[in-house]
Every structure is written in C-alpha cells, then in structure tokens.
Design an enzyme around this catalytic site. Structure first.
Site, PDB file in Angstrom:
ATOM      1  N   HIS A 126       0.808  -1.217   0.000  1.00 16.74           N
ATOM      2  CA  HIS A 126       0.000   0.000   0.000  1.00 16.74           C
ATOM      3  C   HIS A 126       0.846   1.274   0.000  1.00 16.74           C
ATOM      4  O   HIS A 126       1.879   1.363   0.654  1.00 16.74           O
ATOM      5  CB  HIS A 126      -0.926   0.006   1.216  1.00 16.74           C
ATOM      6  CG  HIS A 126      -0.182  -0.082   2.525  1.00 16.74           C
ATOM      7  ND1 HIS A 126       0.286   1.013   3.202  1.00 16.74           N
ATOM      8  CD2 HIS A 126       0.175  -1.156   3.273  1.00 16.74           C
ATOM      9  CE1 HIS A 126       0.891   0.637   4.315  1.00 16.74           C
ATOM     10  NE2 HIS A 126       0.841  -0.684   4.375  1.00 16.74           N
ATOM     11  N   ASP A 127       0.399   2.238  -0.794  1.00 16.91           N
ATOM     12  CA  ASP A 127       0.957   3.594  -0.841  1.00 16.91           C
ATOM     13  C   ASP A 127       2.370   3.664  -1.405  1.00 16.91           C
ATOM     14  O   ASP A 127       3.014   4.713  -1.337  1.00 16.91           O
ATOM     15  CB  ASP A 127       0.931   4.253   0.550  1.00 16.91           C
ATOM     16  CG  ASP A 127      -0.453   4.218   1.174  1.00 16.91           C
ATOM     17  OD1 ASP A 127      -1.362   4.841   0.613  1.00 16.91           O
ATOM     18  OD2 ASP A 127      -0.631   3.548   2.207  1.00 16.91           O
ATOM     19  N   GLY A 144       5.079  -0.995   2.508  1.00 14.31           N
ATOM     20  CA  GLY A 144       4.246   0.195   2.370  1.00 14.31           C
ATOM     21  C   GLY A 144       5.028   1.495   2.396  1.00 14.31           C
ATOM     22  O   GLY A 144       6.063   1.607   3.051  1.00 14.31           O
TER      23      GLY A 144
END
Length: 265
Positions: A126-127, A144
């Site tokens: 994520h991200d 992440g």
C-alpha cells in the site's frame, strides 16, 4: 458496465457491473474484474488474473495468470476507506504478483509508472510509489510507503523496508534486506544491504558521459570519507558539484526522508 465491442472477453470471465474495458483489451478465461476497475486500450489479462478494487491499468499492459491486483492493503490500520491503485502503460506483471491499493494514512494511492517488469511472485504494498522502467525480480517484496524512482532494479528475493526511498538508477543485489534509503545510482549488496559502490554498468548502458561518471566516483569517495556526518559531507560535496548527476545525489540526500541512509563503505 462499459465493455468496448472491440474488446475480447472470454465467456468464463467474471466482469462485474461498473467495470470499464477499452478497445483492444483481452480478458482471458476465469479472470475476475471488479466493478471499479478501468482497463485502458490494449490491456491483456491472461487466464485466472484478478483485478479488483479502485484500480486503473494503463495502455498495453499485460497481467499474467494468478496475479492479484488491487486487493485491500495488508495493514491492520486499514478500515475500508476509499483508496486507489494506478498502474501506468506497458507494464509486464507476471504470475502471482500482488499489488495493493493505498491507505488513508499514506495518501490513499499506490502508483506504478510506465514500462515496468514485475517478475513472478513480487509484492507491491500500500501507498508505494514506483517509477518508470523499474524491474522487480522474482519474489521481491516492497513494503508500504516506499518510493522507488525511475530505472531501478531490485534483485530476486530482496525486501525493501517500509518508507525507504531508492534513488533513480540504483541497483539492489539479490537476497538483500534494504532498511535505509539508497542514493541515486547506488549499488547495494549483502544480506543486510550495504552500499557497496555505484551502478557503473547501468550508467554506461544509458550512455552517461565519462566525465559525469568520473565526477560520480569522486563524489562517492568524498561522501564515504572525511569529517562530519554523512549529511555534512553531502553538503560539502554539493557546494562544489558541477555534474547534474552528482547534484541529483546531493538533492536526494538532503531531501525529506523517514529513514536514514545507506552510506558508502
């Protein structure tokens, strides 16, 4: 549901209402395409590929069998908030690759650039922000909030710690654990990821002028030796830098980061 009449969709594929599939796309047997997915022109999903979430895949990208693209983050803080995954053009996403959407705490967006190669079993969390022409070799795990700039190669079975930045043109050897930022054009090797030189092969392949390569080698030596902290040495090198490549390294080191740096050995 918006499926172009010029797209090829196998009868066994599951296309949920709301998905957008452009002309020239190919969706193979037993694929699943979620209701918020956008496939731009020429995207191909090979058999059993899964693309879900609020996910956009750019033109002429190929997703191979058993990849899972756009699933929710592997983050206990994620509470179902709206987030996206945006993948650029002409990427090759091989078998069993996983790429997750973003989180509210990380800006809500995982972004992949153009012309990347993500070999079998890679994970992009994520991200993460991945640049253009990046190669992640088999079973690389990117945690992440990482930033991987253009033209980076990460060797097989390597891991990149959350919030780490890897500068443009760097190369990470196989079976490395990278826990700190890597300067542009750096060469990282060893189980605990040591900065062991410059990616001279990559620089030469890209046609970087000899005088710039010489300036980079001199700057690397100065960064590794002398008085003061790594950042203090970087400031001194930057004051006399004439090569744009050296300036890029100095700007990277002096920029904001949530991690410390791998320093020259």
């Amino acid at each position: 549901m918006a499926i172009s009449p010029e797209a090829e969709v196998h009868v066994s594929a599951v296309i949920e209402d709301g998905a957008s599939i452009a002309a020239g796309c190919k969706v193979g047997p037993f694929c699943v395409v979620g209701p918020k997915v956008v496939l731009h022109a020429g995207v191909e999903l090979k058999s059993h590929a899964i693309v879900i979430g609020d996910t956009e895949i750019g033109e002429d990208s190929v997703v191979f069998s058993f990849a899972v693209i756009g699933e929710i983050p592997q983050d206990l803080k994620f509470k179902g908030e709206a987030s996206k995954l945006v993948i650029g053009k002409r990427n090759r996403i091989r078998e069993h690759v996983t790429m997750n959407c973003g989180t509210e705490g990380g800006g809500g967006l995982t972004k992949i650039g153009d012309d990347g190669l993500f070999m079998a079993g890679c994970h992009v969390a994520h991200d993460a922000q991945i640049g253009d022409r990046v190669i992640l070799v088999n079973s690389v795990a990117v945690a992440g909030h990482c930033i991987i700039e253009d033209d980076v190669i990460v060797g097989g079975l390597s891991g990149v710690h959350q919030f780490v930045r890897i500068g443009r043109g760097a190369i990470i050897g196989a079976v490395c654990m990278v826990t700190n930022d890597v300067i542009p054009y750096g060469l990282v090797q060893g189980p605990r990821g040591q900065l062991d030189g410059l990616n001279l092969v990559g620089l030469k392949r890209r046609g970087v002028p000899r005088e710039d390569i010489s300036a980079l080698r001199k700057a690397f030596q100065e960064l590794g030796n002398g008085e003061g902290s790594f950042q203090e040495r970087s400031k001194r090198v930057g004051e006399n830098a004439e090569s744009d490549y050296v300036k890029e390294i100095i700007d990277f080191v002096l920029g904001e980061s949530d991690r410390s740096y791998l320093t020259p050995q």
